[in-house]
Design a protein around this motif. Structure first.
Motif, PDB file in Angstrom:
ATOM      1  N   THR A  77      37.666  13.182  69.817  1.00 45.75           N
ATOM      2  CA  THR A  77      37.929  11.758  69.640  1.00 45.75           C
ATOM      3  C   THR A  77      37.129  10.950  70.653  1.00 45.75           C
ATOM      4  OG1 THR A  77      39.782  11.757  71.202  1.00 45.75           O
ATOM      5  CG2 THR A  77      40.281  12.292  68.887  1.00 45.75           C
ATOM      6  N   LEU A  78      37.055   9.656  70.442  1.00 40.86           N
ATOM      7  CA  LEU A  78      36.344   8.785  71.376  1.00 40.86           C
ATOM      8  C   LEU A  78      37.026   8.803  72.739  1.00 40.86           C
ATOM      9  CD1 LEU A  78      33.847   6.884  71.173  1.00 40.86           C
ATOM     10  CD2 LEU A  78      35.456   4.988  71.030  1.00 40.86           C
ATOM     11  N   LYS A  79      38.347   8.895  72.746  1.00 39.49           N
ATOM     12  CA  LYS A  79      39.090   8.963  74.014  1.00 39.49           C
ATOM     13  C   LYS A  79      38.726  10.224  74.780  1.00 39.49           C
ATOM     14  CE  LYS A  79      43.755   8.868  75.977  1.00 39.49           C
ATOM     15  NZ  LYS A  79      45.211   8.788  75.679  1.00 39.49           N
ATOM     16  N   GLN A  80      38.628  11.347  74.080  1.00 39.19           N
ATOM     17  CA  GLN A  80      38.242  12.610  74.735  1.00 39.19           C
ATOM     18  C   GLN A  80      36.811  12.531  75.255  1.00 39.19           C
ATOM     19  OE1 GLN A  80      39.136  15.103  71.333  1.00 39.19           O
ATOM     20  NE2 GLN A  80      40.949  15.962  72.327  1.00 39.19           N
ATOM     21  N   ALA A  81      35.934  11.880  74.500  1.00 38.27           N
ATOM     22  CA  ALA A  81      34.546  11.707  74.946  1.00 38.27           C
ATOM     23  C   ALA A  81      34.508  10.892  76.222  1.00 38.27           C
ATOM     24  CB  ALA A  81      33.721  11.025  73.853  1.00 38.27           C
ATOM     25  N   SER A  82      35.314   9.843  76.281  1.00 37.30           N
ATOM     26  CA  SER A  82      35.363   8.984  77.457  1.00 37.30           C
ATOM     27  C   SER A  82      35.781   9.752  78.703  1.00 37.30           C
ATOM     28  CB  SER A  82      36.336   7.828  77.211  1.00 37.30           C
ATOM     29  OG  SER A  82      36.454   7.021  78.356  1.00 37.30           O
ATOM     30  N   GLN A  83      36.691  10.695  78.532  1.00 40.15           N
ATOM     31  CA  GLN A  83      37.181  11.492  79.661  1.00 40.15           C
ATOM     32  C   GLN A  83      36.121  12.445  80.207  1.00 40.15           C
ATOM     33  OE1 GLN A  83      40.615  13.246  77.831  1.00 40.15           O
ATOM     34  NE2 GLN A  83      41.938  11.469  78.223  1.00 40.15           N
ATOM     35  N   LEU A  84      35.121  12.775  79.378  1.00 40.84           N
ATOM     36  CA  LEU A  84      34.040  13.662  79.811  1.00 40.84           C
ATOM     37  C   LEU A  84      32.950  12.929  80.578  1.00 40.84           C
ATOM     38  CD1 LEU A  84      33.523  15.747  76.530  1.00 40.84           C
ATOM     39  CD2 LEU A  84      34.634  16.540  78.625  1.00 40.84           C
TER      40      LEU A  84
ATOM     41  N   THR B 237      33.407   1.361  77.781  1.00 44.58           N
ATOM     42  CA  THR B 237      33.971   1.068  76.465  1.00 44.58           C
ATOM     43  C   THR B 237      33.779  -0.421  76.216  1.00 44.58           C
ATOM     44  OG1 THR B 237      35.622   2.836  76.675  1.00 44.58           O
ATOM     45  CG2 THR B 237      36.047   1.115  75.039  1.00 44.58           C
ATOM     46  N   VAL B 238      32.919  -0.752  75.277  1.00 47.24           N
ATOM     47  CA  VAL B 238      32.588  -2.160  75.015  1.00 47.24           C
ATOM     48  C   VAL B 238      33.321  -2.696  73.790  1.00 47.24           C
ATOM     49  CG1 VAL B 238      30.334  -1.991  76.109  1.00 47.24           C
ATOM     50  CG2 VAL B 238      30.540  -1.511  73.659  1.00 47.24           C
ATOM     51  N   HIS B 239      33.918  -1.771  73.044  1.00 42.79           N
ATOM     52  CA  HIS B 239      34.611  -2.137  71.802  1.00 42.79           C
ATOM     53  C   HIS B 239      35.561  -0.981  71.512  1.00 42.79           C
ATOM     54  CE1 HIS B 239      35.114  -2.848  67.448  1.00 42.79           C
ATOM     55  NE2 HIS B 239      34.755  -4.094  67.700  1.00 42.79           N
ATOM     56  N   GLN B 240      36.585  -1.202  70.706  1.00 41.80           N
ATOM     57  CA  GLN B 240      37.545  -0.132  70.433  1.00 41.80           C
ATOM     58  C   GLN B 240      36.900   1.088  69.756  1.00 41.80           C
ATOM     59  OE1 GLN B 240      40.560  -1.504  67.759  1.00 41.80           O
ATOM     60  NE2 GLN B 240      39.132  -2.034  66.115  1.00 41.80           N
TER      61      GLN B 240
END
Length: 256
Positions: free
Chosen positions: A182-189, A197-200
């Motif tokens: 997910t995008l959230k998991q990508a962010s954590q990496l 994060t510039v947009h949801q």
């Protein structure tokens, strides 16, 4: 500039010559140095590994060779060098499954096109650099899930990440990678001082931003990513500071 030692093993000299020509073009484009060894036989290659301790960074192996198949050569290389970066070259896509079973990085289908070879070489180089410096690699490289396993990505080459249902797409300079995270998991990496994060549905590599517009950011080459109102002002201020910093450095260099 990095240096990579590469083997091309194929029973057709004309094909080896084609690959060597592509490698010369890649050297000029990437500013890296490629040292190439060529073999017309997998058997001869394995003999040099056993007798001379031959060890290369990247191994390009033809699948369909008369004396010893490329798949079998790869298995023996992996026994000696478990982290060997191997790429198969084949006339048939049917060998794709066997390629992944031997933990090869991927495969190229003949006749090989330069763009495909360049993309594969970039992936091979990323893997080699990861192995060379594991400490620095933890900061620079991330491992993400793809269809048939995982792939290492150089964060410097990531332009932005886009949410796509329960998956995400990593947009790179020379293509894109669909990942089963997910995008959230990508962010954590990722390093949150570089990736914002510039947009949801979007994360952007700040280093690649060329312009911050009213409702989007420009990443060059007609690439634009939407920016939400909530994130716009913060991103714009950061971008202006970067521009000012670059301008100050340029002025200092001009001073006698």
């Amino acid at each position: 500039m990095y240096e990579y030692k590469l083997v091309v093993c194929d029973d057709q000299q004309c094909f080896i010559d084609d690959i060597k020509g592509y490698l010369k073009a890649y050297e000029s484009e990437s500013n890296n140095k490629i040292i190439v060894l060529e073999y017309l036989s997998g058997k001869d290659l394995l003999e040099d590994i056993k007798e001379q301790g031959l060890k290369q960074d990247i191994w390009f192996l033809d699948v369909d060779m008369p004396e010893k198949k490329g798949i079998d050569v790869a298995k023996e290389i992996k026994e000696v060098y478990p982290d060997a970066v191997i790429c198969f070259i084949t006339s048939y896509e049917d060998y794709a499954y066997e390629a992944y079973r031997t933990e090869a990085l991927g495969y190229l289908v003949k006749p090989v096109k330069y763009q495909e070879l360049r993309r594969m070489l970039n992936r091979c180089a990323t893997q080699v650099q990861y192995q060379r410096n594991a400490v620095e690699a933890k900061k620079r490289f991330i491992e993400v899930k793809i269809n048939r396993g995982t792939v290492l990505l150089d964060t410097d080459e990531i332009l932005y990440i886009e949410k796509r249902k329960n998956q995400c797409v990593f947009h790179l300079e020379d293509g894109e990678i669909l990942s089963y995270i997910t995008l959230k998991q990508a962010s954590q990496l990722l390093d949150n001082t570089v990736f914002y994060t510039v947009h949801q549905g979007y994360i952007v590599n700040f280093r690649h931003i060329k312009e911050v517009r009213t409702d989007s950011v420009c990443l060059g080459k007609n690439r634009e990513v939407p920016v939400s109102r909530r994130n716009h002002e913060k991103l714009r201020n950061l971008h202006m500071r970067k521009i000012q910093h670059l301008s100050d450095n340029w002025e200092r260099k001009r001073l006698p």
